[in-house]
Write a protein that holds these residues in place. Structure first.
Motif, PDB file in Angstrom:
ATOM      1  N   LEU A 116       0.823  -1.202   0.000  1.00 18.00           N
ATOM      2  CA  LEU A 116       0.000   0.000   0.000  1.00 18.00           C
ATOM      3  C   LEU A 116       0.861   1.257   0.000  1.00 18.00           C
ATOM      4  O   LEU A 116       1.842   1.329   0.747  1.00 18.00           O
ATOM      5  CB  LEU A 116      -0.908   0.023   1.227  1.00 18.00           C
ATOM      6  N   PRO A 117       0.505   2.253  -0.792  1.00 22.30           N
ATOM      7  CA  PRO A 117       1.169   3.561  -0.666  1.00 22.30           C
ATOM      8  C   PRO A 117       0.916   4.127   0.723  1.00 22.30           C
ATOM      9  O   PRO A 117      -0.121   3.851   1.338  1.00 22.30           O
ATOM     10  CB  PRO A 117       0.491   4.408  -1.749  1.00 22.30           C
ATOM     11  N   SER A 118       1.843   4.901   1.224  1.00 20.85           N
ATOM     12  CA  SER A 118       1.729   5.413   2.592  1.00 20.85           C
ATOM     13  C   SER A 118       0.481   6.258   2.794  1.00 20.85           C
ATOM     14  O   SER A 118      -0.143   6.227   3.853  1.00 20.85           O
ATOM     15  CB  SER A 118       2.973   6.224   2.950  1.00 20.85           C
ATOM     16  N   GLY A 119       0.095   7.016   1.771  1.00 15.83           N
ATOM     17  CA  GLY A 119      -1.106   7.838   1.892  1.00 15.83           C
ATOM     18  C   GLY A 119      -2.354   7.013   2.099  1.00 15.83           C
ATOM     19  O   GLY A 119      -3.275   7.413   2.819  1.00 15.83           O
ATOM     20  N   ALA A 120      -2.388   5.825   1.502  1.00 13.73           N
ATOM     21  CA  ALA A 120      -3.556   4.950   1.647  1.00 13.73           C
ATOM     22  C   ALA A 120      -3.668   4.421   3.065  1.00 13.73           C
ATOM     23  O   ALA A 120      -4.767   4.290   3.613  1.00 13.73           O
ATOM     24  CB  ALA A 120      -3.461   3.794   0.658  1.00 13.73           C
ATOM     25  N   ILE A 121      -2.540   4.085   3.662  1.00 18.13           N
ATOM     26  CA  ILE A 121      -2.553   3.571   5.037  1.00 18.13           C
ATOM     27  C   ILE A 121      -3.094   4.631   5.985  1.00 18.13           C
ATOM     28  O   ILE A 121      -3.904   4.333   6.877  1.00 18.13           O
ATOM     29  CB  ILE A 121      -1.138   3.134   5.454  1.00 18.13           C
ATOM     30  N   ASP A 148      -7.176  12.144  -2.197  1.00 16.10           N
ATOM     31  CA  ASP A 148      -6.432  12.269  -3.451  1.00 16.10           C
ATOM     32  C   ASP A 148      -4.976  11.853  -3.304  1.00 16.10           C
ATOM     33  O   ASP A 148      -4.255  11.758  -4.287  1.00 16.10           O
ATOM     34  CB  ASP A 148      -6.505  13.713  -3.968  1.00 16.10           C
ATOM     35  N   LYS A 149      -4.518  11.625  -2.078  1.00 13.57           N
ATOM     36  CA  LYS A 149      -3.131  11.253  -1.838  1.00 13.57           C
ATOM     37  C   LYS A 149      -2.975   9.748  -1.597  1.00 13.57           C
ATOM     38  O   LYS A 149      -1.942   9.304  -1.126  1.00 13.57           O
ATOM     39  CB  LYS A 149      -2.592  12.032  -0.628  1.00 13.57           C
ATOM     40  N   SER A 150      -4.033   8.981  -1.924  1.00 12.48           N
ATOM     41  CA  SER A 150      -3.989   7.545  -1.658  1.00 12.48           C
ATOM     42  C   SER A 150      -2.959   6.834  -2.516  1.00 12.48           C
ATOM     43  O   SER A 150      -2.461   5.780  -2.148  1.00 12.48           O
ATOM     44  CB  SER A 150      -5.378   6.930  -1.875  1.00 12.48           C
ATOM     45  N   GLY A 151      -2.657   7.378  -3.688  1.00  9.04           N
ATOM     46  CA  GLY A 151      -1.614   6.799  -4.520  1.00  9.04           C
ATOM     47  C   GLY A 151      -2.130   5.890  -5.616  1.00  9.04           C
ATOM     48  O   GLY A 151      -3.335   5.655  -5.761  1.00  9.04           O
ATOM     49  N   ARG A 152      -1.182   5.377  -6.401  1.00  8.89           N
ATOM     50  CA  ARG A 152      -1.508   4.488  -7.517  1.00  8.89           C
ATOM     51  C   ARG A 152      -0.646   3.239  -7.437  1.00  8.89           C
ATOM     52  O   ARG A 152       0.524   3.289  -7.053  1.00  8.89           O
ATOM     53  CB  ARG A 152      -1.263   5.202  -8.849  1.00  8.89           C
ATOM     54  N   SER A 153      -1.248   2.122  -7.818  1.00  3.25           N
ATOM     55  CA  SER A 153      -0.549   0.841  -7.739  1.00  3.25           C
ATOM     56  C   SER A 153      -0.689   0.089  -9.052  1.00  3.25           C
ATOM     57  O   SER A 153      -1.696   0.215  -9.758  1.00  3.25           O
ATOM     58  CB  SER A 153      -1.119   0.003  -6.584  1.00  3.25           C
ATOM     59  N   ILE A 174      -7.309   2.606  -3.799  1.00  5.07           N
ATOM     60  CA  ILE A 174      -6.103   2.846  -4.600  1.00  5.07           C
ATOM     61  C   ILE A 174      -6.448   2.802  -6.082  1.00  5.07           C
ATOM     62  O   ILE A 174      -7.104   1.851  -6.546  1.00  5.07           O
ATOM     63  CB  ILE A 174      -5.020   1.778  -4.318  1.00  5.07           C
ATOM     64  N   GLN A 175      -6.018   3.807  -6.828  1.00  6.45           N
ATOM     65  CA  GLN A 175      -6.141   3.749  -8.281  1.00  6.45           C
ATOM     66  C   GLN A 175      -5.198   2.665  -8.786  1.00  6.45           C
ATOM     67  O   GLN A 175      -3.990   2.726  -8.547  1.00  6.45           O
ATOM     68  CB  GLN A 175      -5.791   5.094  -8.909  1.00  6.45           C
TER      69      GLN A 175
END
Length: 406
Positions: A116-121, A148-153, A174-175
């Motif tokens: 997970l991107p840190s923003g998502a956590i 909007d800072k959740s990130g992309r994976s 997550i996008q």
């Protein structure tokens, strides 16, 4: 387990272990089903050589540090669990068996939570607020600020495991891009990868998940270049960093830091996670004809470890249960145990993943980079010179400009 009494997130002290002098509403109500990670300890006799740890007494040190984390006692305090590893099975999920709950936790630990991107956590921690310290309206407001800072994976592969990881990432907000070389008819549609029954604006729904081939568009760009910037990449087919071939990952080891440097330089990607199993590695190294016996022997040996108590206990990642796993259970994103490549584990003492012929086929048929003939197309080459890397970055910027104009 089933909670035998109300358990509170706040108001716990060392004497009451969360069952007396509590404040607020119960975090876990009596009778609710829960899943969590037990606080482990070395089970070897005091006069025996420890078989559960590495050369030094690392198990003792790790558990000592882990004990600083909050714990919860269940079954009259005969069992202690890491508080942040606990997830509650929603009442509507009675059809979720213990085996399915365990398989969901097992596959989500590496492929979802650790990627997970840190923003998502941060967002999941707010969304799954258990303390009751903040109102629901305040939580929603805080979540919206960092949405909007959740990130992309990026998920590489089109097998059952990769598709589940894609669904799980989308469920976590997550996008996500699913990259696969399989025929389109052999893959789910983008809508099928969205959480069922979740209300989402059409504009957001359209960009939450996208399915790509290794080669994208008329320019035949590699998928990474076509996507641009992303935070994490989960590889279900291979192991670009070669971690599975190393005894330990040392900073600066050949190929390890180089690959990550390329990912960071070109795409801003800070996490690469390979979910390649040991069974799959046996098949890749020995071939289909000679790998059968080693794979079966390995799987049977690992399945016996919990019975033999020769396991090395590792504390779970912080907030795994209360954020990632809880989100997946709440949204019904379950990984059925009968989808495991090694077969259902309901009657086994351990969950051990196997290997997949379809994943192996996809890896073998993945297009190769025409410059080297060895690397998988779309991945950055470790041997790429820094000047070439800057050149590719400039090309990517030009492509982004053209996309903006169109």
């Amino acid at each position: 387990a089933v909670a035998e009494e109300d358990i509170y997130w706040d108001g716990r002290d060392d004497e009451d272990n969360g069952t007396k002098n509590n404040i607020g509403k119960p975090w876990i109500s009596k009778g609710q089903r829960i899943i969590g990670v037990e606080v482990g300890e070395c089970s070897c006799p005091s006069d025996a050589t420890c078989t559960a740890s590495s050369p030094s007494a690392t198990a003792i040190a790790e558990n000592s540090a882990a004990m600083e984390r909050a714990i919860i006692g269940i079954d009259n305090n005969s069992t202690t669990l890491y508080r942040d590893s606990i997830a509650i099975l929603p009442p509507s999920s009675k059809i979720v068996s213990d085996a399915d709950a365990i398989s969901t936790a097992s596959v989500a630990l590496l492929g979802v939570h650790c990627a997970l991107p840190s923003g998502a956590i941060d967002r999941l921690q707010l969304a799954n607020n258990k303390s009751g310290a903040e109102s629901e309206e305040k939580v929603k407001e805080s979540v919206a600020k960092i949405e909007d800072k959740s990130g992309r994976s990026v998920i590489v592969g089109g097998g059952n495991y990769a598709i589940y990881l894609c669904k799980a990432m989308v469920a976590c907000g997550i996008q996500t891009y699913l990259v696969s070389d399989r025929p389109k008819w052999n893959l789910p549609s983008a809508n099928e990868l969205l959480p069922k029954g979740e209300k989402m604006k059409k504009a957001k729904k359209d960009k939450m998940v996208e399915i790509l081939s290794p080669s994208v568009g008329q320019l035949s760009l590699g998928f990474a270049m076509a996507i641009g910037n992303f935070d994490t990449l989960v590889d279900t087919l291979g192991d670009e960093m070669g971690v599975g071939r190393l005894q330990s990952v040392v900073q600066g080891a050949s190929g390890v830091s180089g690959f990550l440097a390329q990912m960071q330089e070109l795409h801003g990607c800070s996490k690469y996670v390979s979910t390649l199993t040991r069974s799959q590695q046996y098949v890749l190294n020995k071939g289909l004809l000679f790998a059968r016996d080693p794979v079966i022997r390995y799987q049977q040996e690992v399945e016996k470890l919990p019975i033999m108590r020769e396991c090395h206990y590792l504390p779970p990642p912080i907030n795994f249960g209360s954020t990632t796993l809880q989100t997946l259970l709440d949204k019904g994103v379950i990984y059925p145990s009968n989808q495991n490549e090694n077969g259902a584990h309901a009657s086994k003492p351990a969950f051990v993943r196997g290997w997949s012929l379809s994943d192996l086929t996809e890896l073998k048929t993945w297009p190769r980079d025409t410059n080297t003939g060895t690397g998988r197309f779309g991945f950055p080459e470790v041997k790429l010179s820094l000047s070439s890397a800057h050149m590719l970055k400039m090309v990517k910027e030009e492509i982004d400009k053209e996309k903006t104009k169109s």
